[in-house]
Design an enzyme around this catalytic site. Structure first.
Site: not given
Ligand SMILES: [Cu+2]
Length: 662
Positions: A455, A367
């Site tokens: 996320y 990420d």
């Molecule tokens: Cu997770």
């Protein structure tokens, strides 16, 4: 035959027309002008902006922050708008960029060498301001160093032999659009009964899987239906994966499976408060906030934060998100500021999914390195992301063409009083002493929240007056889910592996991990430190020696090599880890050697891991789960550094009127 051809032609024309309408009306992708970028209202700021509410995008930046005229005052201060513009000018006239198309994947301050930063004092001239630029020109990566003061490119190095630089926002935006230029892709979308205007495609993961992918900057794109919900992540078009060349925007391959898997329903997936009707809203709590009638106990001068007995430099960064530098704490005995950490930041987030099937095996996200943890940090929401007493700091980053833009309210800093106790002791009446000594715990929190597509990661650096730094990562946001033909577990054969949990009808939450690695350049009382593994070992006793059969003892091992210092945690083999300065008086008494990493300027990498087996409570959005690690002073101070702080007394506190029912 003729009729069939005509039908096919009409069908294709319909597809092309839809695509054009979609592109023109839904996905503006024109070169933004400078003002647009600075206000961060353009799609260039974030590919996700197009999914956000318009009023949010029009949120004006804080007028009290003058980014256009900002100048650096500290060697570690990030690049300013003026410096970004200068860098852009330097690069545009450089031979490397003159005749070829290029993209600037990263432009950050090239920090001055550590010895220079350490000896620099307020009032001294700044060391030369340099920038590090990662550029791709004609498909080749270059790392350039620029001297901004001298308007010169001072060094050009080829990029690493393997791997590619962080994606630019433009890469991500174009990856969401590129599949729509492919007729086969559009055909399968329409055949699956999805309106092209309801389509949301995302660059899912790069990864590298086999020789056929070598020497190409590839990404896999997957799509969702936005129909009926803002939470399109819960409506995956399962089994459809587009392999895309990010340099040519060419669709290399379409994996078109899972046509029998329905797109999960939109109902009950939206998480926005505005979509919940008034009767269903829950009001569990009375309003709550922290009041500081005398103002905060910290000051922030540009990027230098001073609070209680702490001082540190705080810098927004496109890749790491937040960089804490030169953290120093005041010694209550001598009054001097003592070095604790030269630099701390999250260097990578690795998120592998545990499903080896066609549409999932490649989901092994990096990420920070792929998406930019800081680039994905959206403006914080005052009163909810951070309390009322928070101070906000903006990030200034550069788009792929080098144009600077402001990410407003990217970081917040606030004092937290959570009702916790700093230290305490009360005496039992058997001693005859009436003692109740308690000190409240107030801490300083530096917070950033990055939304890496679905996320959300909340990263807190929390400073305590007792010298402890707690680094906490919270996970929230939306799961990456898999479409499934199943609506109930009673349809699933016991032998079948779902690779996760059935969260809702046709929705499986796939098991995955999150590994957040922190780069910690500890400088305890100076640069030269040693790493000590203090292992707690069970020690057997002999019956003649003591009635006790065993006890626990601390076995100290100074790491002599990097291999020595590689530690895998084991639940039943506990250890704590010390970074010591062997030359200091309060040292733990280990022998000082001269091995590769003993008594040297060492850096620690700590990985905070989460195993995530999704559960129904994670649907449609996850309650925050967090984990942390502590950097705690151990034999650093001569005694409890907050021994002499006062307790709270009623008369010093804000006078708030209690409600009648309280
Ligand atoms: Cu997770």
């Amino acid at each position: 035959m003729e009729e069939k051809s005509l039908l096919r032609f009409l069908f294709l024309m319909f597809g092309v027309l839809l695509l054009l309408v979609f592109t023109v009306f839904n996905l503006p992708y024109a070169t933004p002008d400078k003002a647009e970028l600075l206000d961060c209202t353009s799609t260039w700021c974030t590919s996700k902006n197009r999914f956000l509410k318009p009023h949010f995008l029009q949120d004006p930046p804080n007028p009290t922050r003058h980014h256009h005229s900002a100048v650096p005052h500290h060697p570690l201060d990030p690049l300013t708008v003026q410096e970004f513009n200068k860098i852009r000018t330097i690069l545009s006239s450089h031979a490397l960029f003159k005749s070829s198309p290029y993209a600037l994947h990263s432009i950050v301050l090239q920090e001055a060498p550590k010895p220079l930063v350490l000896t620099w004092q307020k009032g001294d001239p700044l060391p030369p301001r340099e920038a590090s630029v990662v550029a791709r020109v004609n498909g080749v990566s270059h790392v350039l160093t620029l001297n901004i003061d001298m308007s010169q490119v001072t060094r050009i190095e080829p990029g690493p032999l393997s791997g590619y630089p962080m994606m630019t926002i433009e890469d991500m935006t174009s990856a969401t659009l590129a599949p729509l230029a492919n007729a086969d892709f559009n055909r399968t979308i329409i055949e699956r009964g999805i309106d092209l205007t309801d389509l949301a495609c995302l660059p899912i993961a790069t990864g590298w899987f086999g020789k056929s992918e070598e020497n190409r900057r590839l990404i896999k794109v997957q799509c969702f239906s936005m129909k009926g919900t803002a939470n399109f992540y819960m409506r995956p078009i399962e089994g459809l994966t587009v392999l895309l060349d990010m340099d040519t925007k060419e669709v290399i391959q379409i994996s078109d499976e899972g046509r029998n898997i329905p797109i999960p329903k939109a109902a009950d997936t939206d998480y926005r408060f505005s979509t919940i009707n008034a009767q269903q809203q829950m009001n569990l709590l009375n309003p709550i906030s922290i009041e500081q009638p005398k103002g905060p106990s910290f000051t922030i001068e540009d990027h230098l934060v001073k609070w209680a007995n702490w001082e540190f430099h705080l810098k927004p960064d496109p890749r790491a998100g937040v960089i804490i530098s030169r953290a120093m704490v005041r010694d209550p005995g001598t009054g001097e500021m003592r070095n604790v950490m030269y630099k701390g930041f999250s260097s990578e987030l690795f998120v592998p999914y545990m499903d080896p099937t066609d549409a999932w095996y490649f989901k092994t996200y990096m990420d920070a390195g792929e998406y930019g943890f800081g680039l994905q940090a959206m403006p914080l929401d005052p009163l909810n992301d951070c309390p009322r007493n928070a101070y906000y700091m903006d990030g200034v980053f550069a788009a792929g063409d080098g144009t600077p833009y402001v990410r407003s309210n990217m970081i917040c800093v606030f004092e937290r009083y959570a009702g916790d106790i700093g230290w305490r002791h009360a005496e039992s009446p058997i001693t005859g002493m009436e003692i109740r000594e308690v000190r409240p715990k107030v801490t300083l929190v530096v917070r950033m929240a990055a939304s890496v597509a679905n996320y959300d990661y909340i990263v807190d650096w929390e400073f305590q007056t007792d010298g402890l730094i707690r680094v906490k990562v919270g996970l929230s946001g939306i799961l990456m889910v898999k479409g499934s033909p199943y609506v109930n577990m009673n349809q699933v054969n016991q032998q079948e592996n779902l690779y996760g949990t059935l969260l809702s009808e046709n929705v499986i939450g796939i098991i995955h991990d999150h590994y957040v690695t922190f780069h910690l350049d500890m400088d305890v009382d100076g640069t030269d430190n040693s790493f000590v593994n203090v292992n707690l070992k069970r020690e057997q006793t002999s019956p003649a020696e003591t009635p006790r059969r065993s006890y626990m003892k601390a076995v100290r091992n100074v790491a002599r090599t990097e291999k020595d210092a590689q530690v895998k945690f084991k639940l039943y083999d506990p250890s704590e880890f010390h970074v010591i300065n062997p030359s200091k008086k309060t040292r733990v008494g280990n022998p000082v050697g001269d091995r590769p990493i003993e008594n040297k300027d060492i850096v620690l990498w700590y990985t905070l891991g989460f195993h995530h087996v999704p559960c129904q409570e994670d649907f449609p959005i996850m309650p925050t789960v967090s984990s942390s690690f502590d950097l705690k002073p151990v034999n650093f101070f001569e005694n409890n550094p907050i021994l002499r702080i006062p307790p709270n007394v009623e008369k010093d506190l804000p006078n708030c009127k209690a409600s009648a029912s309280a």
